[in-house]
Design a protein around this motif. Structure first.
Motif, short mmCIF file in Angstrom:
data_model
loop_
_atom_site.label_atom_id
_atom_site.label_comp_id
_atom_site.label_asym_id
_atom_site.label_seq_id
_atom_site.Cartn_x
_atom_site.Cartn_y
_atom_site.Cartn_z
N PHE A 1 0.84 -1.20 0.00
CA PHE A 1 0.00 0.00 0.00
C PHE A 1 0.88 1.26 0.00
N LYS A 2 1.89 1.29 0.87
CA LYS A 2 2.79 2.44 0.96
C LYS A 2 3.66 2.54 -0.28
N PHE A 3 4.06 1.41 -0.84
CA PHE A 3 4.87 1.36 -2.06
C PHE A 3 4.10 2.04 -3.19
N TRP A 4 2.84 1.62 -3.38
CA TRP A 4 1.99 2.18 -4.44
C TRP A 4 1.76 3.68 -4.22
N ASN A 5 1.48 4.04 -2.97
CA ASN A 5 1.24 5.45 -2.67
C ASN A 5 2.49 6.30 -2.87
N PHE A 6 3.66 5.76 -2.61
CA PHE A 6 4.90 6.49 -2.89
C PHE A 6 4.98 6.82 -4.38
N LEU A 7 4.75 5.81 -5.22
CA LEU A 7 4.78 6.04 -6.67
C LEU A 7 3.76 7.12 -7.06
N LYS A 8 2.58 7.02 -6.50
CA LYS A 8 1.52 7.98 -6.83
C LYS A 8 1.91 9.39 -6.40
N GLU A 9 2.35 9.54 -5.17
CA GLU A 9 2.71 10.87 -4.67
C GLU A 9 3.92 11.46 -5.40
N GLU A 10 4.86 10.59 -5.72
CA GLU A 10 6.10 11.05 -6.33
C GLU A 10 5.93 11.44 -7.80
N TYR A 11 5.11 10.69 -8.54
CA TYR A 11 5.08 10.86 -9.99
C TYR A 11 3.76 11.35 -10.57
N GLU A 12 2.68 11.28 -9.82
CA GLU A 12 1.41 11.75 -10.37
C GLU A 12 1.40 13.26 -10.51
N GLY A 13 1.97 13.95 -9.57
CA GLY A 13 1.97 15.41 -9.62
C GLY A 13 0.78 15.97 -8.88
N ASN A 14 0.89 17.22 -8.48
CA ASN A 14 -0.21 17.86 -7.77
C ASN A 14 -1.25 18.39 -8.76
N GLU A 15 -2.27 19.00 -8.24
CA GLU A 15 -3.37 19.47 -9.09
C GLU A 15 -2.90 20.51 -10.12
N LYS A 16 -1.96 21.34 -9.73
CA LYS A 16 -1.45 22.36 -10.65
C LYS A 16 -0.74 21.70 -11.84
N ILE A 17 0.09 20.71 -11.55
CA ILE A 17 0.80 20.00 -12.62
C ILE A 17 -0.18 19.25 -13.51
N LYS A 18 -1.17 18.59 -12.89
CA LYS A 18 -2.17 17.88 -13.69
C LYS A 18 -2.95 18.85 -14.57
N GLY A 19 -3.25 20.03 -14.03
CA GLY A 19 -3.96 21.05 -14.80
C GLY A 19 -3.15 21.49 -16.02
N ILE A 20 -1.86 21.66 -15.82
CA ILE A 20 -0.97 22.05 -16.93
C ILE A 20 -0.91 20.92 -17.97
N GLN A 21 -0.84 19.67 -17.48
CA GLN A 21 -0.81 18.54 -18.41
C GLN A 21 -2.11 18.47 -19.23
N VAL A 22 -3.23 18.74 -18.58
CA VAL A 22 -4.52 18.75 -19.28
C VAL A 22 -4.52 19.85 -20.34
N LEU A 23 -4.11 21.05 -19.95
CA LEU A 23 -4.09 22.16 -20.91
C LEU A 23 -3.17 21.86 -22.10
N ASN A 24 -2.00 21.32 -21.83
CA ASN A 24 -1.07 20.98 -22.92
C ASN A 24 -1.65 19.91 -23.84
N SER A 25 -2.32 18.93 -23.24
CA SER A 25 -2.92 17.87 -24.06
C SER A 25 -4.06 18.40 -24.91
N ILE A 26 -4.90 19.25 -24.33
CA ILE A 26 -6.01 19.84 -25.09
C ILE A 26 -5.48 20.74 -26.20
N ARG A 27 -4.43 21.50 -25.90
CA ARG A 27 -3.81 22.34 -26.92
C ARG A 27 -3.29 21.46 -28.06
N LYS A 28 -2.63 20.38 -27.70
CA LYS A 28 -2.10 19.46 -28.72
C LYS A 28 -3.25 18.88 -29.55
#
Length: 196
Positions: free
Chosen positions: A94-121
């Motif tokens: 459980f902690k292993f999976w959550n480490f990966l999620k916290e480390e690489y998923e990114g926060n809401e701001k990063i996800k928002g930027i990824q969404v904007l970049n993908s929609i622009r693309k």
């Protein structure tokens, strides 16, 4: 674990840190098909063997322990050496999976930027004259699915519209035929691809 598919028969894909959402979805599907996802979802502790346990309790304990071990082994194999060195002391799946999620998923701001970049693309991509509609739609679907993996609704109608508007001029006759015979607000991408 009454799975008909042997554990080792389906090789998991390697976790790619810069494409977390795709890697996480693939890893989750792999763990689910092998009846292992519950070991990550539920932070359960495998109880110690007690005196006078029933055969069912012993079997249940063994299954839980085996499931946790398989998940941990899968996660270890899936990550790169660099990531593994950082998390090799984590024993809890459980902690292993959550480490990966916290480390690489990114926060809401990063996800928002990824969404904007993908929609622009998505908005910028145009069909090349050398492409067939299937290739072009695969490019669009890849972008759309990335947006969806980031948790944003992306209606199929918008994808269909994009194909209609940006498809190469050599397919105008097929587009005109579809416009005259189908209700474009209800047509699916599959129906469009069948027409080409």
């Amino acid at each position: 674990m009454d799975s008909d598919i042997p554990f080792a028969s389906l090789a998991p894909l390697v976790f790619i840190s810069n494409n977390y959402h795709v890697s996480a979805a693939r890893m989750e599907a792999y763990l689910e098909i092998n009846d292992l996802w519950e070991a990550i979802e539920e932070e359960y502790v495998v109880p110690e063997l007690q005196v006078n346990q029933t055969l069912a309790q012993i079997k249940n304990r063994k299954e839980k322990k085996t499931r946790k071990s398989k998940v941990r082994a899968t996660l270890i194999v899936d990550v790169s050496t660099v990531i593994f060195i950082r998390i090799m002391t984590i024993k809890s799946t459980f902690k292993f999976w959550n480490f990966l999620k916290e480390e690489y998923e990114g926060n809401e701001k990063i996800k928002g930027i990824q969404v904007l970049n993908s929609i622009r693309k998505f908005e910028m991509v145009k069909m090349k004259d050398s492409e067939i509609v299937k290739e072009y739609s695969n490019i669009l679907l890849t972008i759309v699915n990335k947006v969806r993996l980031l948790g944003i609704e992306f209606p199929n109608s918008r994808l269909v519209q994009k194909v209609f508007v940006t498809v190469s001029k050599r397919f105008e006759a097929i587009i005109s035929s579809l416009e005259n015979t189908k209700d474009l607000s209800k047509v699916s991408l599959v129906e469009i691809l069948r027409a080409f």
